[in-house]
Design an enzyme around this catalytic site. Structure first.
Site, short mmCIF file in Angstrom:
data_model
loop_
_atom_site.label_atom_id
_atom_site.label_comp_id
_atom_site.label_asym_id
_atom_site.label_seq_id
_atom_site.Cartn_x
_atom_site.Cartn_y
_atom_site.Cartn_z
N SER A 38 9.14 7.75 -2.03
CA SER A 38 9.42 8.36 -0.73
C SER A 38 8.78 7.53 0.40
CB SER A 38 8.93 9.81 -0.72
OG SER A 38 9.47 10.52 0.38
N ASP A 86 19.26 14.19 -4.22
CA ASP A 86 18.39 13.89 -3.07
C ASP A 86 19.26 13.68 -1.83
OD1 ASP A 86 16.46 12.96 -1.32
OD2 ASP A 86 15.84 11.27 -2.57
N HIS A 132 14.71 15.00 -4.90
CA HIS A 132 13.65 14.18 -4.33
C HIS A 132 12.29 14.56 -4.93
CE1 HIS A 132 12.40 11.39 -1.13
NE2 HIS A 132 11.32 12.14 -1.00
#
Length: 349
Positions: free
Chosen positions: A179, A290, A320
């Site tokens: 991320s 995601d 995610h």
């Protein structure tokens, strides 16, 4: 029962009124993660526990925290396999959290990275960098570069800590992160204004960067992708579009929008300055559920068109940050697959 509920609600209201009186109105908030007040006071509820570096012996990995810069309080948690054969590669890892939350001491990262070190037979240096909005970008990038320069000092120091340096191959380093951490790994070597690849490589000697692993990279842009607009997220999703926008407002320099190159590396196409810098093999891990899926696929396609050494995997049926936040059987299966794929990428270079 009704009286108790009224009393609890009254106490909550009084606490909210107290907070507003002390710090002014709330200007930005991601429920349960971060609250920013008008006077710039920041609250981060302890939604994930922070843990010490202790690990169960049966895992076969030892861990320790080491301070990198006492002035900015940058530190790293190291994971070193106990039984190893020869010199091991090192992953310099950056945690996620939208640049605004998260810690190398979060229990979910501690568990994941300890297992990743064991599965990939590699040393992992998990960097605890400064967070926005108190320290907006490029603070996290600067901390990442500082971590690499600290590694260089260890390589050049005669009396360096033998606990881990004796097992580490200084010419076999990978940058990695998930991320926002993947964004950091990418940007510390490619952000506009950085030196060219030859100068960067010379500055890092005797360190040698071999590749980059980007897990669900946190990129954005003013124009929405299809997955951002239409992918339906569960209420417990680790990243919503609203949360993503809030993170970027808090992290980017004042006055910037989501087409800033730190957020959107494709806003103006791949920068010509990156042609040399992106000579390293890149692995991109993408989650099917995601909201960033399409943006990651566009990023991979752009690198591929530019002739870069890029490979990607799509993990089916998961969202995610599934590898650190989800305990479902499917997520555990996909996490093992991810670890095996990262191991193959590292060993294949």
């Amino acid at each position: 029962m009704g009286t108790r509920n009224v009393k609890d609600g009254l106490n909550l209201s009084l606490q909210i009124d107290k907070d507003c009186h002390q710090h002014g109105a709330v200007t930005e908030e991601i429920d349960g993660l971060i609250k920013v007040y008008k006077d710039e006071h920041v609250e981060r509820p302890k939604i994930v526990p922070c843990v010490t570096s202790d690990l169960p012996h049966e895992l076969g990995v030892t861990s320790r925290d080491i301070v990198i810069d006492k002035f900015t309080n940058i530190w790293a948690r190291f994971y070193v396999p106990i039984k190893c054969h020869g010199k091991l590669p090192l992953l310099v890892y950056f945690h996620g959290g939208g640049f605004c939350v998260g810690s190398a001491a979060w229990s979910c990262y501690h568990d994941f990275l300890a297992k990743l070190a064991a599965e990939t037979s590699s040393i992992i240096m998990s960097v605890n960098y400064r967070l926005a909005p108190e320290n907006p970008l490029p603070a996290a990038y600067d901390d990442g570069i500082k971590a690499l320069m600290w590694l260089k000092q260890q390589a050049l120091s005669v009396g360096a800590d033998n606990w881990w340096t004796s097992q580490f191959n200084f010419s076999n380093i990978f940058l990695a992160g998930d991320s926002a951490g993947a964004n950091i790994a990418y940007n510390i070597i490619t952000r506009p204004g950085s030196s060219n690849a030859g100068q960067a490589a010379a500055a890092m000697k005797p360190l040698s960067l071999r590749g980059i692993v980007l897990i669900q990279p946190f990129f954005g842009g003013e124009a929405r992708t299809n997955s951002e607009k239409y992918l339906v997220q569960s209420p417990r999703s680790a990243l919503s579009l609203a949360a993503s926008d809030t993170y970027w407002r808090l992290a980017l320099p004042c006055g910037s929008n989501r087409d800033h190159p730190w957020c959107n590396p494709l806003a103006k196409g791949l920068d010509v300055e990156l042609e040399d810098l992106l000579r390293f093999p890149i692995m991109v891990c993408i989650s099917e559920m995601d909201i960033l899926k399409d943006r990651s696929l566009e990023f991979v396609a752009s690198l591929d068109r530019a002739g870069k050494m890029v490979e990607h995997v799509v993990h089916k049926g998961v969202g995610h940050a599934f590898q650190i936040l989800s305990k479902s059987q499917l997520s555990q299966t996909r996490t093992l697959e991810m670890m095996s794929q990262i191991k193959d990428f590292i060993s294949g270079i």
